[in-house]
Design an enzyme around this catalytic site. Structure first.
Site, PDB file in Angstrom:
ATOM      1  N   LYS A  52      48.622  44.542  27.111  1.00  0.00           N
ATOM      2  CA  LYS A  52      48.494  44.870  28.537  1.00  0.00           C
ATOM      3  C   LYS A  52      49.680  44.324  29.316  1.00  0.00           C
ATOM      4  CE  LYS A  52      43.466  45.179  28.271  1.00  0.00           C
ATOM      5  NZ  LYS A  52      42.144  44.533  28.454  1.00  0.00           N
ATOM      6  N   GLN A  96      39.190  39.495  30.526  1.00  0.00           N
ATOM      7  CA  GLN A  96      39.151  40.015  29.161  1.00  0.00           C
ATOM      8  C   GLN A  96      37.815  39.667  28.497  1.00  0.00           C
ATOM      9  OE1 GLN A  96      41.594  41.968  27.608  1.00  0.00           O
ATOM     10  NE2 GLN A  96      40.000  42.200  26.069  1.00  0.00           N
ATOM     11  N   ASP A 119      38.588  47.177  36.047  1.00  0.00           N
ATOM     12  CA  ASP A 119      37.814  47.671  34.904  1.00  0.00           C
ATOM     13  C   ASP A 119      36.604  48.507  35.335  1.00  0.00           C
ATOM     14  OD1 ASP A 119      39.049  47.111  32.469  1.00  0.00           O
ATOM     15  OD2 ASP A 119      38.338  45.032  32.414  1.00  0.00           O
TER      16      ASP A 119
END
Lengths: 283, 283
Positions: A52, A96, A119
């Site tokens: 990422k 994460q 997200d």
């Protein structure tokens, strides 16, 4: 003959467009900013986070990494999120998964400002998606990547029989919402489903996201079906394999996302695209 | 022989329990408070609102009614909601649907404090339900009533093939979430579904919530199936009829919710129950 859906090619197209959008923002003196929080030392998480960061850098997105030890508290993570919620340089925040120990992912996610929840895991964003509300809000990246692939390969969805296997908050549930919003007839199945095959055998599109290799086999699909394999499992030789036990000789499938090279490359491409979109939405 | 699911009897049991909970709160000097906002002069809405007020009174729930003309603005309604959000005597706020003219139901609902959103329509409450998050939050009352009926009649759901026809924000979508949370394999169908019968013919439970009489007929179900008819339609003679064209002679159905007397009586019972629960949650 099965057509393999090439996630690498589509991800590259997405990334090119994202880069142009970043350059357009730069002309206005603006830079999208992504903050990634990682807790503990899960090797897969480390790998994803590195990918990422690298991709953000390539595309001209500002990124910041926040590391926490596996023994950190929820309060410490939430304190950092609160600071990032106020941070003008950051328009996208990501925690994460998975989190180690007793840390509650839901509790932590709920403290991200919904407009920075890149997200799309915050309940208010999930609710908006499920209700198909108008307006701009982030959506989970893997499901968004799957929809982008299906769209790119012109797989019809409206009125079609679509089966989703797996009901995680990260893939199955937001995908269900997206497919329903695309007017598919959607069945959502899971570990307690008894007669999986009666569903898959009739389905035009089957999306498998259980995290277990061999969840379904080639013989479970109807002729010409589109099979999307979201699995990212390691076999005995540490090779990446999907959730579908696929056999080219036996298959009558029409479309297939291979593992690797199918859904996998799309997730980070969508994350970057959404980071940039969220910066644009702030206009 | 079909067993008719008696919503009137179950609603009465619920109401008795709700009344006791109100009395228990009264001993602590507390009274649940429900505010109902009605806009315009829809006769069905007027009838529902009267029923809600009367039932609140019977159970000892404080209720307030706020009337707006059909030509009112969103701003005027939202101003009233903001006041009710702060009003200590009110722990539950409801906007009677449908709204006339250009008024946007979603916009208005989103201004209700989630903890006072007794209909469970606020995106954050919808998101929590869809994610199956722990903790207390309101859930849409008609779906909750259906789950209560299925539970009362011990209709098994885990691993069962369940079909929901209709995807409204008020019934179909929250019901999908509740059924999935109860570990059913759920298919959600709608106007664009092509082969409805292939789904209903295999289903253990079929819930019909389209608002159109004759959506399905007796012959569309498998032997022993449980059929929940959420329809509240008026026929040519102004009699209340459901969405299912049901014929006792031809049917092999195991359970059926009749219209009237099935799902209908449950909605207000659940609204009252949830109004009281939300008062208890404030402890």
């Amino acid at each position: 003959m099965v057509e393999r859906i090439d996630g690498r090619v589509v991800a590259q197209l997405i990334n090119q467009a994202t880069k142009q959008r970043v350059e357009h923002l730069a002309q206005q003196g603006r830079t999208p900013g992504l903050a990634v929080l990682i807790v503990g030392e899960n090797p897969a998480s480390e790998r994803y986070v590195r990918m990422k960061e690298r991709q953000a850098q390539r595309l001209g997105i500002h990124s910041e990494l926040y590391r926490f030890s596996a023994t950190t508290t929820e309060a410490a993570i939430i304190k950092q999120i609160n600071q990032l919620n106020e941070n003008q340089k950051i328009n996208a925040i990501l925690v994460q998964a998975p989190l180690p120990g007793e840390l509650r992912f839901d509790r932590i996610i709920a403290t991200i400002a919904p407009r920075k929840d890149v997200d799309g895991f915050h309940p208010v964003n999930v609710g908006k998606l499920f209700l198909n509300l108008p307006g701009n809000y982030p959506v989970a990246c893997t499901p968004l990547g799957i929809m982008t692939l299906l769209n790119h390969y012109r797989i019809p969805l409206a009125g079609k029989q679509v089966v989703v296997i797996g009901r995680s908050a990260i893939v199955g549930k937001p995908l269900l919402a997206l497919l329903l919003n695309a007017n598919a007839s959607v069945s959502i199945l899971h570990q307690q489903t008894i007669n999986l095959r009666t569903y898959t055998k009739n389905a035009d599109v089957v999306i498998v996201a259980t995290g277990h290799s061999g969840t379904v086999t080639t013989a479970d699909f109807k002729q010409g079906a589109c099979v999307v394999d979201v699995g990212q499992n390691l076999d005995q030789d540490q090779h990446l394999i999907g959730d579908v036990a696929y056999d080219d000789e036996l298959s009558q499938v029409g479309f297939l996302t291979p593992v690797p090279g199918g859904v996998g490359p799309m997730t980070i491409a969508m994350l970057m695209q959404q980071t940039v979109a969220m910066c644009e939405w702030e206009e």
